[in-house]
Design a protein around this motif. Sequence first.
Motif, PDB file in Angstrom:
ATOM      1  N   THR A 136       0.846  -1.189   0.000  1.00  0.00           N
ATOM      2  CA  THR A 136       0.000   0.000   0.000  1.00  0.00           C
ATOM      3  C   THR A 136       0.884   1.242   0.000  1.00  0.00           C
ATOM      4  O   THR A 136       2.109   1.157   0.075  1.00  0.00           O
ATOM      5  N   GLY A 137       0.237   2.425  -0.064  1.00  0.00           N
ATOM      6  CA  GLY A 137       0.992   3.668  -0.058  1.00  0.00           C
ATOM      7  C   GLY A 137       1.514   4.012  -1.434  1.00  0.00           C
ATOM      8  O   GLY A 137       1.094   3.454  -2.446  1.00  0.00           O
ATOM      9  N   ILE A 138       2.472   4.915  -1.486  1.00  0.00           N
ATOM     10  CA  ILE A 138       2.990   5.414  -2.753  1.00  0.00           C
ATOM     11  C   ILE A 138       4.187   4.584  -3.205  1.00  0.00           C
ATOM     12  O   ILE A 138       4.749   3.795  -2.430  1.00  0.00           O
ATOM     13  N   LEU A 139       4.562   4.756  -4.464  1.00  0.00           N
ATOM     14  CA  LEU A 139       5.797   4.174  -4.959  1.00  0.00           C
ATOM     15  C   LEU A 139       6.940   4.954  -4.333  1.00  0.00           C
ATOM     16  O   LEU A 139       7.081   6.147  -4.577  1.00  0.00           O
ATOM     17  N   PRO A 140       7.766   4.321  -3.502  1.00  0.00           N
ATOM     18  CA  PRO A 140       8.775   5.059  -2.731  1.00  0.00           C
ATOM     19  C   PRO A 140       9.742   5.844  -3.610  1.00  0.00           C
ATOM     20  O   PRO A 140      10.175   5.354  -4.653  1.00  0.00           O
ATOM     21  N   HIS A 141      10.091   7.047  -3.158  1.00  0.00           N
ATOM     22  CA  HIS A 141      11.000   7.898  -3.926  1.00  0.00           C
ATOM     23  C   HIS A 141      12.376   7.274  -4.060  1.00  0.00           C
ATOM     24  O   HIS A 141      13.118   7.541  -5.009  1.00  0.00           O
ATOM     25  N   TYR A 142      12.751   6.411  -3.084  1.00  0.00           N
ATOM     26  CA  TYR A 142      14.096   5.856  -3.129  1.00  0.00           C
ATOM     27  C   TYR A 142      14.272   4.843  -4.265  1.00  0.00           C
ATOM     28  O   TYR A 142      15.406   4.535  -4.634  1.00  0.00           O
ATOM     29  N   ILE A 143      13.187   4.307  -4.809  1.00  0.00           N
ATOM     30  CA  ILE A 143      13.351   3.303  -5.867  1.00  0.00           C
ATOM     31  C   ILE A 143      14.039   3.903  -7.087  1.00  0.00           C
ATOM     32  O   ILE A 143      15.084   3.399  -7.521  1.00  0.00           O
ATOM     33  N   PRO A 144      13.533   4.980  -7.681  1.00  0.00           N
ATOM     34  CA  PRO A 144      14.276   5.548  -8.810  1.00  0.00           C
ATOM     35  C   PRO A 144      15.528   6.314  -8.396  1.00  0.00           C
ATOM     36  O   PRO A 144      16.436   6.488  -9.212  1.00  0.00           O
ATOM     37  N   SER A 145      15.594   6.757  -7.134  1.00  0.00           N
ATOM     38  CA  SER A 145      16.744   7.547  -6.691  1.00  0.00           C
ATOM     39  C   SER A 145      17.929   6.678  -6.293  1.00  0.00           C
ATOM     40  O   SER A 145      19.077   6.976  -6.642  1.00  0.00           O
ATOM     41  N   ASN A 146      17.672   5.599  -5.539  1.00  0.00           N
ATOM     42  CA  ASN A 146      18.746   4.768  -4.992  1.00  0.00           C
ATOM     43  C   ASN A 146      18.978   3.484  -5.780  1.00  0.00           C
ATOM     44  O   ASN A 146      20.114   3.025  -5.893  1.00  0.00           O
ATOM     45  N   LEU A 147      17.899   2.894  -6.295  1.00  0.00           N
ATOM     46  CA  LEU A 147      18.013   1.586  -6.950  1.00  0.00           C
ATOM     47  C   LEU A 147      18.155   1.768  -8.458  1.00  0.00           C
ATOM     48  O   LEU A 147      17.392   1.227  -9.253  1.00  0.00           O
ATOM     49  N   THR A 148      19.157   2.527  -8.840  1.00  0.00           N
ATOM     50  CA  THR A 148      19.300   2.933 -10.236  1.00  0.00           C
ATOM     51  C   THR A 148      19.798   1.804 -11.127  1.00  0.00           C
ATOM     52  O   THR A 148      19.770   1.929 -12.350  1.00  0.00           O
ATOM     53  N   GLY A 149      20.262   0.702 -10.531  1.00  0.00           N
ATOM     54  CA  GLY A 149      20.745  -0.415 -11.321  1.00  0.00           C
ATOM     55  C   GLY A 149      19.698  -1.467 -11.616  1.00  0.00           C
ATOM     56  O   GLY A 149      20.007  -2.505 -12.220  1.00  0.00           O
TER      57      GLY A 149
END
Length: 255
Positions: free
Chosen positions: A89-102
Amino acid sequence: NLSLKFFSAFENQLTSVADALADLKALEHLDLSANKITGEDMPDGSLGDLTNLKYLFLSNNDWNAGPVPESYGLLTNLEELSLQSTHRTGILPHYIPSNLTGLVLLDLGKNALTGTLPNHMKQMTDLQFLLLNQNQFSGTIKKNFADLSTLRMFLADQNDLTGGAEHICNSQKMNQLEAFATDCPGKLDCECCQQYCCSNIVNDNDGACYDDTELVGNFDMDWVQSFSMDSGYQRDDYVFSENLIFRPMTEDKDL
């Protein structure tokens, strides 16, 4: 075993993992998908310490409902993440495109995620498979999605997305895109999409429409066949393809 690098319990009868993973610091491949885990929170802090992880599949388990754990933002070596059908639930976390760039594969399909799609997806320069279908995302598909030049599959159907997708269809950068699924015309207009509206169509739709309610989104025989070979735990090839994604779930039993 603190040196264990590969652990797959795909499609077994596990009912709990609790804190059993905390000491596996060398782990690179973890697949707990399609088990019988019920009534537990999705592993959070303990998984955030497994910073060598490249492959994390927790999909198709009856985890307690909740957001995507923040600690996963520490897993910066991840190449594949599947949390499909896990009550997120909730939003798509901002860290996914920011931190998990690989990330090469991101599968968050069949959950209850809300909010808009992020503005900074273009940082994910290796992304090939993006499965966001069957959620509750709203707003539009942002313009910078057209910068995802490596994308081969983008499933965005069965959400509340509106507007158009001309920037995807007309993008000269996205020449590897093989499958792009959205909802019916009138909700989200797209001339290059496979569209989810089959229940409203009586006549043949010449292959432009599909219904993935009972379809597998992350089944990959290559791991099953090759993980035990002397391949360094590297995937031989991706078999995520239109034929695999858009086939009935029951066909897998014959494989």
